[in-house]
Structures are given as C-alpha cells and as structure tokens.
Design an enzyme around this catalytic site. Structure first.
Site, mmCIF file in Angstrom:
data_model
loop_
_atom_site.group_PDB
_atom_site.id
_atom_site.type_symbol
_atom_site.label_atom_id
_atom_site.label_comp_id
_atom_site.label_asym_id
_atom_site.label_seq_id
_atom_site.Cartn_x
_atom_site.Cartn_y
_atom_site.Cartn_z
ATOM 1 N N SER A 132 38.397 27.592 32.438
ATOM 2 C CA SER A 132 37.549 28.595 33.086
ATOM 3 C C SER A 132 37.037 28.050 34.417
ATOM 4 O O SER A 132 37.834 27.790 35.314
ATOM 5 C CB SER A 132 36.418 28.990 32.132
ATOM 6 O OG SER A 132 35.779 30.158 32.567
ATOM 7 N N HIS A 167 41.190 33.666 32.074
ATOM 8 C CA HIS A 167 40.887 34.789 31.167
ATOM 9 C C HIS A 167 41.598 36.076 31.592
ATOM 10 O O HIS A 167 41.033 37.171 31.497
ATOM 11 C CB HIS A 167 39.374 35.029 31.109
ATOM 12 C CG HIS A 167 38.567 33.798 30.898
ATOM 13 N ND1 HIS A 167 38.748 32.976 29.800
ATOM 14 C CD2 HIS A 167 37.574 33.236 31.652
ATOM 15 C CE1 HIS A 167 37.878 31.965 29.884
ATOM 16 N NE2 HIS A 167 37.180 32.094 30.995
#
Length: 241
Positions: A132, A167
């Site tokens: 991330s 994501h």
C-alpha cells in the site's frame, strides 16, 4: 562496474499483500527468498501508520518464526541519533514498509533524513519493499487516499520510474480514478497491483511477477494516443504453499 568494483543490483518489491492481510505467508516467503544471505536482517518501517503498536506486533509475530532477524524502526518516538540511524538502516538486508498514509510517510522520512538513507541502502543492495503506502513510496508518483478521497500524488522517492496504484481490485473507485489520472497526465504511466500480487523490480525494470491467488493480476497502465487509459495485464507466476 566502477573502478573494477561490481555494483550490486538495486531491487525493490511492490506487494499486494503480506503478513498484514494474508494468512498463508506466500508473499512474505517469496520476498525472503530474494533477500541476501540465509538469515537476512529484515527491518519493518511502520511510519505510514503512525508506528501503530498492533501493526508492529503483527509484523514481529509473523517474522520471528521465519529464518530472518526482524527489527522495527520507529520514528514517532525516535531513539537513534543520525549516525546510529544510518548504520542501522545500511546494515539491513530488507526494509519492509507498512501501509497507511503515503503523504505523511514521505514528510516524516524527509524530516528525519530517512529518504536519503533509503536511497543509499538501495544503491548498496538492500531490498526495499512494502504494501500500500509502502509500495507507493518507491515510485515517482502514486494513487492514494492520503487526503481523504482517492486522488493522485505527484511525489515519491523516485527509485522506481512512473507511478504505482495499490488495491486495484479491492477498493471501490481505485481502478477508474487511477486510469483517469494516467490518461490525463496527472500521473505518469505505471503499475497497478491487485491484492495478492508481488512485483520485483531490478534496476528499475520489472523482472518477476507472482500471485498468491490465480485471479490476481498486475497491470501496466499508460495513456493511449486518444487520451484514454490503456491497460496491459502482466503474467504472474502462481505461488504455492
């Protein structure tokens, strides 16, 4: 080669999972397989989460049982002076950066000089990686929710050319928003990671892509001639227990 010395390969890994999201450990085991030595030193850097204690414990729980020497670098309660901080980071075989707020991460690193030290470690052969925000930070730009709504961030360490979007398949709006940013030139062409993917870059070029689940994909996203986003899926080698 400089003056007869062979320079180490500069390597970075973008992770779409790992100890904080997956129970099978496949991506972390694959990552450690690329580390230097039989028992590498692995430093977790949880800056993007504000050095969240629960996050640190999850890392230690996951890596204490592996063939490595885990450690943690916290900056919100920093204990090392500049000389000790440099010696510590340059001694690591792997620097593993956690998720959280990408913009805050970069600002705090620069305040403490960690950005410069990570560049030096990278040039010396330390494997840099993260999930991330910990994937976003290595590129020249990224797609982020650091400011609340999904948007682009034209900032990063620039160790990898282009941009990164994590994501890609799991958060509503990610795919469309990143494609719009790349198509309109707000972000340069880059790499979009679905959850479950790992991507190894050597000297700035993709050299391996893996997936812990068959449907997970890595994409190369660029602006097309007509002002649209063009997406190309990269074949990922499946990881097996």
């Amino acid at each position: 080669m400089t003056g007869g010395t062979v320079l180490p390969a500069r390597r970075a890994v973008l992770l779409g999972g790992g100890f904080s999201t997956d129970d099978d450990g496949l991506l972390d085991d694959w990552l450690l397989g690329h580390a230097r030595g039989p028992r590498p030193k692995v430093c977790f850097v949880p800056t993007a989460s504000g050095d969240a204690p629960a996050y640190v414990e999850r890392f230690l729980d996951a890596f204490r049982s592996r063939a490595c020497e885990p450690s943690v670098l916290t900056l919100f309660r920093r204990e090392l002076d500049d000389e000790a901080l440099r010696a510590f980071l340059l001694s690591q075989d792997v620097v593993y950066v956690g998720g959280g707020n990408t913009a805050n991460l970069l600002a705090i690193w620069r305040t403490h000089g960690v950005d410069r030290l990570l560049r030096e470690a990278y040039d010396r052969g330390t494997l840099l990686c993260g999930i991330s925000a910990g994937a976003n930070c290595w590129a020249a730009g990224s797609h982020t929710d650091s400011f609340g709504p999904l948007t682009y961030l034209r900032d990063g360490l620039g160790l990898l050319p282009g941009s990164v979007c994590p994501h890609y398949d799991s958060e509503p709006g990610r795919r469309a928003s990143y494609r719009t940013a790349v198509a309109g030139g707000a972000l340069p062409a880059g790499w979009a990671l679905e959850d479950g993917v790992g991507a190894l870059f050597t000297d700035g070029r993709l050299t391996e892509a893996v997936a812990r689940k068959p449907e997970a994909r890595l994409y190369r996203v660029r602006a097309g001639l007509g002002g649209e986003a063009v997406e190309r899926a990269v074949t990922c080698r499946p990881l097996r227990a």
